[in-house]
Scaffold this motif. Sequence first.
Motif, short mmCIF file in Angstrom:
data_model
loop_
_atom_site.label_atom_id
_atom_site.label_comp_id
_atom_site.label_asym_id
_atom_site.label_seq_id
_atom_site.Cartn_x
_atom_site.Cartn_y
_atom_site.Cartn_z
N ARG A 7 0.83 -1.21 0.00
CA ARG A 7 0.00 0.00 0.00
C ARG A 7 0.86 1.26 0.00
NH1 ARG A 7 -4.34 -2.44 3.92
NH2 ARG A 7 -5.80 -3.28 2.40
N ASP A 10 1.93 1.67 -3.57
CA ASP A 10 0.77 2.12 -4.33
C ASP A 10 0.46 3.59 -4.04
OD1 ASP A 10 0.51 -0.39 -5.38
OD2 ASP A 10 -1.20 -0.97 -4.14
N ASP A 14 -0.02 6.34 -6.85
CA ASP A 14 -1.27 7.09 -6.97
C ASP A 14 -1.02 8.60 -6.89
OD1 ASP A 14 -2.62 4.71 -7.16
OD2 ASP A 14 -3.32 4.70 -5.09
N ALA A 80 -2.94 10.09 0.55
CA ALA A 80 -2.73 10.02 -0.89
C ALA A 80 -2.88 11.40 -1.52
CB ALA A 80 -3.71 9.04 -1.53
N TRP A 84 -0.08 13.91 -3.35
CA TRP A 84 -0.35 14.43 -4.69
C TRP A 84 -0.25 15.95 -4.72
CZ3 TRP A 84 -4.29 17.62 -6.54
CH2 TRP A 84 -4.38 17.72 -7.93
N TYR A 291 -6.24 6.25 1.78
CA TYR A 291 -6.85 6.63 0.52
C TYR A 291 -8.22 5.98 0.43
CZ TYR A 291 -4.38 2.30 -0.86
OH TYR A 291 -3.86 1.04 -0.90
N ARG A 292 -9.11 6.60 -0.35
CA ARG A 292 -10.53 6.23 -0.38
C ARG A 292 -11.11 6.33 1.03
NH1 ARG A 292 -8.58 1.66 -3.23
NH2 ARG A 292 -9.35 0.33 -1.56
#
Length: 352
Positions: A7, A10, A14, A80, A84, A291-292
């Motif tokens: 994760r 990832d 992401d 996340a 970003w 995330y999410r």
Amino acid sequence: MPANFTRRRDLFLDAGFTDPDAVLASLASEVSAISQGAWDARDPAVRPALQARVAKLPPAQLRLARLMPEWLGARSGDLATALWLAREEHGPALDLPGFLFAVLVALLERSEPEALAFARFMLDLEFNWQRVYTDPSLAYEFLREREPNPLVWRLLDELDRRGERIKVLELGCGIGNDAFGFLRSPLTDAYLGIDVSQEALDGFAARAAREKLRITPKLLQGDFFTALESTPTVFAGANVVYSYSSLHYFNSQELGRLYALVRSLLGPRGYFAFGIKGSGSVWEGQGLPLYRPDVWVNLDGQSRWFPSREALQRQLDQAGFEIRFHEMHDHWGYSELGRRDVFHFVLCSPRA
């Protein structure tokens, strides 16, 4: 392998980092330089080195890092999106290790438990899973003997009504709490338990030695994927794969691989049964959003997925499983003493 490893990788992908392995290598080097060994943000020797490293961060990046506790808390953001934003704002000039250290310092000023969760997930790149079992502040009583979880009895009742004889492969057997439900059942012809912790397996073996069991359990230390790939040679004929409170440690890609291995092992007449914490769990909302809405870094530093009923059913359908039953259960006292938790109880079979 704990989901933190995949994760975290990832997470950088992401966030738009094109070479996450290089990012992680750079981060590991800087963490090692600060901690001089095993990472622990509570170590007084770490704090001065951490502050000195953060002092080298460009002012604009430091200002953004200091906003992260509010972003992750009052503003309902996630890690996340934070990464970003940092990459979009500063591009190649982003000092990512320094930025992450500055986020840790800012979190330490607000909430030490959340800061430690962040450090364990993001910076402790060699997270010692065994420590989860042995550290009393993290272990959630994994090594405490208890009665089997209700899913064991629900599953045995269902298989009895179907007239099944079973050979059980348990993923994440721990010290055998659920296993003894299977081992005492007249339906069970064989049992293999797999766990990453040798200490837990030693406890299981000691318990089994004290009891007069009709069948002798086989135990195997290792990760689920290696075990499932080698099972046909070490445990032929398994027709039930069982797991309780373990699948939320894996990311979506890993779960897809695990589902495929289970399907291949079981064939058309087997059963896959598992319990997994769901949306509304006592641990959802503990720690930091990753995330999410349904993936969190909990206070022990481990990342977990808390799916909705619809999300889990969709995932199983895409993986080629037919659901035999899917029930939501309030489970009192399993995760934290005296507190209610929410679990999915699922029995499914490979679709023909």
